[in-house]
Design a protein around this motif. Structure first.
Motif, PDB file in Angstrom:
ATOM      1  N   PRO A 452      36.633  44.888  45.035  1.00  0.00           N
ATOM      2  CA  PRO A 452      36.071  45.508  43.822  1.00  0.00           C
ATOM      3  C   PRO A 452      36.218  44.552  42.636  1.00  0.00           C
ATOM      4  CG  PRO A 452      37.543  47.035  44.967  1.00  0.00           C
ATOM      5  CD  PRO A 452      37.713  45.708  45.637  1.00  0.00           C
ATOM      6  N   GLN A 453      35.166  44.468  41.835  1.00  0.00           N
ATOM      7  CA  GLN A 453      35.162  43.515  40.722  1.00  0.00           C
ATOM      8  C   GLN A 453      35.663  44.163  39.437  1.00  0.00           C
ATOM      9  OE1 GLN A 453      34.105  40.045  41.097  1.00  0.00           O
ATOM     10  NE2 GLN A 453      34.598  40.851  43.114  1.00  0.00           N
ATOM     11  N   GLN A 454      36.634  43.488  38.806  1.00  0.00           N
ATOM     12  CA  GLN A 454      37.085  43.903  37.476  1.00  0.00           C
ATOM     13  C   GLN A 454      35.970  43.590  36.472  1.00  0.00           C
ATOM     14  OE1 GLN A 454      40.328  44.996  36.307  1.00  0.00           O
ATOM     15  NE2 GLN A 454      39.423  45.186  34.269  1.00  0.00           N
ATOM     16  N   GLU A 455      35.613  44.549  35.647  1.00  0.00           N
ATOM     17  CA  GLU A 455      34.547  44.320  34.685  1.00  0.00           C
ATOM     18  C   GLU A 455      35.016  43.358  33.600  1.00  0.00           C
ATOM     19  OE1 GLU A 455      31.685  46.833  31.619  1.00  0.00           O
ATOM     20  OE2 GLU A 455      32.680  47.859  33.275  1.00  0.00           O
ATOM     21  N   ARG A 456      34.216  42.317  33.366  1.00  0.00           N
ATOM     22  CA  ARG A 456      34.555  41.350  32.331  1.00  0.00           C
ATOM     23  C   ARG A 456      33.663  41.572  31.120  1.00  0.00           C
ATOM     24  NH1 ARG A 456      34.625  39.227  37.050  1.00  0.00           N
ATOM     25  NH2 ARG A 456      32.509  38.382  37.003  1.00  0.00           N
ATOM     26  N   VAL A 457      34.157  41.138  29.976  1.00  0.00           N
ATOM     27  CA  VAL A 457      33.416  41.287  28.733  1.00  0.00           C
ATOM     28  C   VAL A 457      32.689  39.979  28.442  1.00  0.00           C
ATOM     29  CG1 VAL A 457      33.606  41.650  26.239  1.00  0.00           C
ATOM     30  CG2 VAL A 457      35.033  42.971  27.809  1.00  0.00           C
ATOM     31  N   TYR A 458      31.439  40.059  28.058  1.00  0.00           N
ATOM     32  CA  TYR A 458      30.682  38.876  27.654  1.00  0.00           C
ATOM     33  C   TYR A 458      30.107  39.092  26.258  1.00  0.00           C
ATOM     34  CZ  TYR A 458      30.997  37.382  32.518  1.00  0.00           C
ATOM     35  OH  TYR A 458      31.469  36.993  33.745  1.00  0.00           O
ATOM     36  N   SER A 459      29.752  38.004  25.618  1.00  0.00           N
ATOM     37  CA  SER A 459      29.184  38.089  24.262  1.00  0.00           C
ATOM     38  C   SER A 459      27.798  38.714  24.294  1.00  0.00           C
ATOM     39  CB  SER A 459      29.097  36.693  23.636  1.00  0.00           C
ATOM     40  OG  SER A 459      30.334  36.027  23.705  1.00  0.00           O
TER      41      SER A 459
END
Length: 997
Positions: A452-459
């Protein structure tokens, strides 16, 4: 005294002596720096720790090289082997320095990485041990910056505040905050490497003249220089082409090569990969890239800055790397932490799968267009999503390679299982790959798409379904002007109609179907607008990718079997990125079919894409010139700016290698592949595009059976052995270079003449004339061309006066070690458009005081002789294209004091600052035209006289002698850049700083 390359024992003795001398110097410097309080400096603590070179020596421990990938590729002549000889001395010195350095503020998170069978791989600074939930949301590319800051945090060069800025990236990146970054290594190619080594050599002389220790000028991080930009396609369509072109390459460049070889012996920590080994970025990908360093038991991610903008290709391997100017790279070599603005990161989600027959080149041209439209200048792009599993490592590298074309600092692909498979394929040992995986997993830098992928924050976010990608090419003058293949004929026809511009040639309707008939070696031939005269499989972008290279072979094979052949007057060539490509083309049996279509191997290096396409046959050249034909080049490169590929090809299209072969067979870009036949085959049978185009499954099967791990091992075992021509070069053994005033290749630059220990301080600009007035998209190719030297140019006049025959002019790129040639070559592109000339195209300008039309160099010298400042006016994206330091050095030597533009390309703007030129931006919505500026005015730029009164990004007033006044933003983006400007440039700053310590 001279030593040959084969004299290994003498080399090793010299290396030991140099290391011993350097270590003594470094120890003395370190004691001095530790004794000095930063509070004693006039700089703020932030400035001081960013700018201090002496403190940089303290971090040598974390950046010293391990010159292997886990198995022995050395040879008796290997420079790696010679460098290893001195490794025990270096390690003892590292331990000594480590005890003297300030204690790492994060020593508490130094964690052991155990081996599965017992023992440990080493220790690492653990991001999870920080127990900060913000880290889990960080993009992977930002985590690499974070790890570097933590590992180097001594609260001197790198502070806890810097670490906090990066951890809080989501909130700090929009604020344009400044951070220090220390790359693990530096990468050079010979076009940019020669001036870098020239600068280092002249800096040694300057140190010597100022009474300092010249041995302080020495790389402190591993420097790899790959000689790959000098080979030209003089001989094509011949089994003998490789040998013939290399012989000519050595005839032209013997002096340059000997100089680089001298540099490899005079400077410690510098590896030179000889000519004929491959393209720098592919060698970096297949061999030099470490992914994870293990230095003295400390594990950390590989990172690299390079003097070629396409250094970004390594991002496909999960290694953080990008292009910088040569002058920035020199500072990094000498131990300076890079000061950079913490970038925003665009998340680019990939889903789906490419359709049958669609290539990686089609994908990258699509991605390039999307990202250019989105706007990613100065940002990282990070790719993610389930579509990643459908992209091979070579496909990823192809996308990452073209970061400069879409404007990003990086196009980053985090390490996953595909990366690990590639590392094994290319010969990295099982233990090395196991260490890389274990470290990256433990430090949350590995992507496992099975979890499962941890959600990352992008600009910001973009998304592409790979199934939506369609076959395409790009052109005729810019890499981001993508044209779907099915629309190509219509697009070409509109280009003929359109007014002169990026998508237009303004050919009258009655002339569009003109036919130029001529005789080619006794047989009838003809050219029309759009006729292909150059078809080149070249460049780093695609010749790293087995699927498109073998795909090109399959197109050649199918066409040959159907009875199609490329017309003999088309200059065809194949320049693989490394010897591995040749091995798998022969293994597959496809090289013979490429040969039959004229695509013989011409050399291993960057050829047509850099402008080293060689001469066209005289009959072809005459037919083009005499009939004003818009001739076309089709190449598998990444650059197609005007005047770059060849002076006579005004239309230049980027295409995949298979499409290069297809267009060569068609003989024109004026064709609809869906409806029109490519040609007539055996027995008069009509052959269509679909008949020669291989399926995705066909290509995959050939890749599977032909690309073998042993090919990489055998190729790179011998890479530093060189060749007989390289090994026979004799080089002087002294550490100061003996300049030859008669040389037209290597010349001592004037940057440090009259230099004193006192910085010149900031300077405004008073009553400056406008040297040139430009529109949008002026590239570094326009400012400092890399290609051929025109016979009537100031550079040609200089060379003739110095006894050089026209046939031996070589290229501007090959003469970058001579400032006299390069100053004359500044703004010498034959396609440059200067508004002062009222529509006339060419490398001239108006000398405003007299109204005379002169070559730019001649006009600039008139101004300099009269003691008059000059400026340049420009539009958007000024300085886009290759990261070419001469595009900043040249204007400085011409006397340009400032450039006022709507916007700048990232690397070029920093290069201008590095050479002491002021970059200014018009306010949004304003430019020279809206302000009513013609370029005939005189300009005064009111800068404060004290550096302490100038701030990054502040506004200044520009006043003209006609009474106009407007406000511009000064593009000194960091405190560090202000200090460079105060010193008259980055290199004088380096010398003064080293002299003080």
């Amino acid at each position: 005294m001279y030593i040959a390359a084969s004299s290994s024992a003498a080399f090793i003795r010299a290396s030991r002596a140099r290391f011993s001398s350097s270590l003594s110097t470094f120890s003395s410097l370190s004691r001095t720096s530790l004794a000095a309080s930063p509070l004693q400096s006039s700089l703020s603590l932030t400035k001081y720790r960013s700018l201090s070179f002496s403190s940089a020596f303290l971090s040598l421990r974390s950046s010293a090289p391990r010159w292997s990938h886990g198995f022995d590729w050395k040879s008796p002549l290997s420079l790696r082997a010679q460098i290893r000889t001195a490794a025990p001395v270096i390690e003892r010195f590292q331990r000594k320095i480590a005890t003297m350095a300030s204690e790492n503020a994060f020593k508490g998170i130094l964690t052991s990485l155990p081996k599965p069978g017992g023992g440990e791989f080493g220790k690492f600074y653990s991001l999870p041990a920080l127990n900060d939930p913000r880290i889990d949301k960080l993009p992977y590319s930002i985590r690499i910056l974070l790890e570097s800051a933590i590992r180097n945090c001594d609260n001197f060069q790198v502070t806890k505040e810097d670490v906090e800025k990066i951890i809080d990236w989501e909130n700090t990146s929009p604020k344009q905050v400044e951070i220090p970054f220390k790359p693990a290594r530096v990468l050079l190619q010979d076009f940019t490497g020669v001036p870098a080594v020239v600068d280092l050599a002249s800096m040694r002389d300057a140190m010597n003249k100022l009474g300092g220790d010249s041995n302080k000028i020495n790389p402190l991080v591993p420097v790899d220089l790959v000689i790959d930009h000098s080979v030209q396609v003089d001989v094509a369509r011949s089994e003998n082409a490789v040998q013939s072109n290399m012989e000519l390459e050595f005839q032209r460049n013997r002096e340059r090569f000997a100089f680089l070889k001298w540099g490899s012996t005079a400077f410690s920590n510098m590896l030179v990969v000889p000519p004929g080994s491959g393209i720098v970025h592919q060698v970096n990908l297949e061999y030099l890239g470490r992914v994870v360093f293990n230095t003295d038991g400390i594990l950390y991610p590989d990172s690299v800055v390079g003097t070629d903008s396409h250094t970004t290709m390594i991002d496909g391997l999960g290694v953080a790397g990008w292009g910088v100017g040569g002058i920035e790279a020199e500072a990094a070599m000498l131990g300076q932490p890079m000061s950079m603005v913490l970038p925003g990161v665009v998340g680019f989600k990939l889903s789906g799968k490419l359709r049958n027959g669609v290539t990686a080149t089609d994908l990258v041209l699509t991605v390039t267009q999307m990202l250019r439209k989105h706007g990613v200048v100065g940002k990282f792009v990070e790719f993610y999503g389930e579509g990643m599993g459908e992209l091979s490592l070579a496909d990823r590298a192809t996308i990452a390679n073209m970061s400069p074309e879409y404007g990003a600092t990086m196009g980053f692909f985090p390490v996953d299982h595909v990366t690990l498979q590639y590392l094994k394929l290319t010969g990295r040992s099982d233990e090395t790959v196991a260490m890389i995986e274990a470290y990256l997993r433990a430090n949350k830098m590995f992507v496992d798409y099975n979890e499962p992928q941890q959600e990352r924050v992008y600009s910001s976010y973009l998304e592409l379904d790979l199934a939506d990608v369609e076959p395409c090419i790009s052109g005729p003058k810019r890499p981001h002007d993508r044209v779907p293949l099915k629309e190509m004929k219509a697009d070409w026809r509109s280009c003929l109609d359109n007014k002169v511009g990026f998508k237009g040639f303004s050919v009258p309707k009655e002339s569009q179907n003109k036919v130029a008939k001529f005789s080619f070696h006794g047989q009838p031939a003809e050219l029309k607008h759009g006729s292909v005269v150059i078809a080149a499989i070249t460049s780093c972008t695609n010749t790293s990718n087995p699927s498109v290279m073998l795909g090109a072979g399959l197109v050649a094979k199918k066409a040959y079997e159907l009875g199609l052949e490329v017309k003999p007057w088309i200059k065809t060539s194949l320049a693989p990125g490394s010897g591995v490509v040749t091995k798998y083309l022969f293994q597959s049996g496809l090289q013979k079919y490429l040969n039959q279509q004229g695509f013989h191997i011409v050399g291993y290096g960057c050829t047509t894409c850099i402008g080293n396409s060689g001469e066209l046959d005289e009959s072809v050249a005459s037919a083009i010139s005499e009939n004003d034909i818009i001739a076309a080049a089709v190449l598998s490169g990444n650059r197609n700016f005007e005047g770059r590929v060849h002076p006579l090809t005004r239309a230049n299209y980027l295409a995949s290698p298979p499409l290069v072969v297809a267009y060569a067979l068609a003989g024109t870009v004026d064709i609809d592949f869906d409806k029109e036949p490519i040609g007539i085959g055996k027995d008069g049978k009509i052959v269509y595009f679909k008949d020669i185009w291989p399926s995705t499954d066909e290509i995959a099967e050939v890749v599977r059976s032909s690309v073998l791990s042993d090919m990489f091992k055998s190729t790179y075992e011998a890479i530093t052995e060189g060749n007989p021509m390289w090994n026979q070069l004799l080089v002087p053994s002294n550490n100061l270079y003996s300049w030859d005033p008669r040389s037209t290749y290597i010349h001592e630059p004037p940057y440090f003449k009259g230099m004193t220990m006192e910085p010149p301080g900031p300077h405004g600009v008073k009553d400056a004339y406008c040297l040139l007035n430009f529109g949008d998209s002026i590239t570094t190719d326009h400012i400092s061309p890399a290609g051929s030297i025109h016979k009537d140019s100031p550079a040609a006049k200089y060379l003739i006066e110095h006894g050089v025959d026209r046939k031996d002019f070589n290229s501007y790129g090959s003469r970058r070690g001579n400032d006299e040639v390069m100053a004359r070559g500044t703004f010498a592109n034959i396609r440059i458009v200067n508004k002062l000339l009222n529509g006339e195209v060419g490398p001239k300008t108006i000398h405003i005081p007299t109204g005379e039309k002169l070559y730019v160099f001649d006009a600039a010298m008139r101004y300099k002789t009269a003691g008059q400042d000059t400026i340049v006016l420009a539009g958007t994206e000024y300085g886009s294209g290759s990261s070419r330091d001469w595009a900043a050095k040249g204007p400085m030597l011409l006397g340009v004091q400032a450039v006022i533009a709507k916007s700048f390309e990232r690397i070029h703007r920093s290069n201008l600052v590095g050479m002491g030129i002021i970059p200014l931006c018009f306010k949004p919505g304003e430019d020279a035209e809206t302000l009513g500026l013609t370029g005939h005015e005189r300009y005064t730029i009111d800068l404060p006289s004290k550096i302490s009164e100038i701030r990054p990004g502040q506004d200044v007033t520009v006043v003209t002698d006609t009474g106009k006044s407007f406000t511009c933003t000064v593009r000194f983006d960091t405190e560090v850049e202000l200090e460079y400007f105060n010193n008259g440039g980055i290199l004088p700053y380096v010398i003064r700083n080293l002299m003080k310590h």
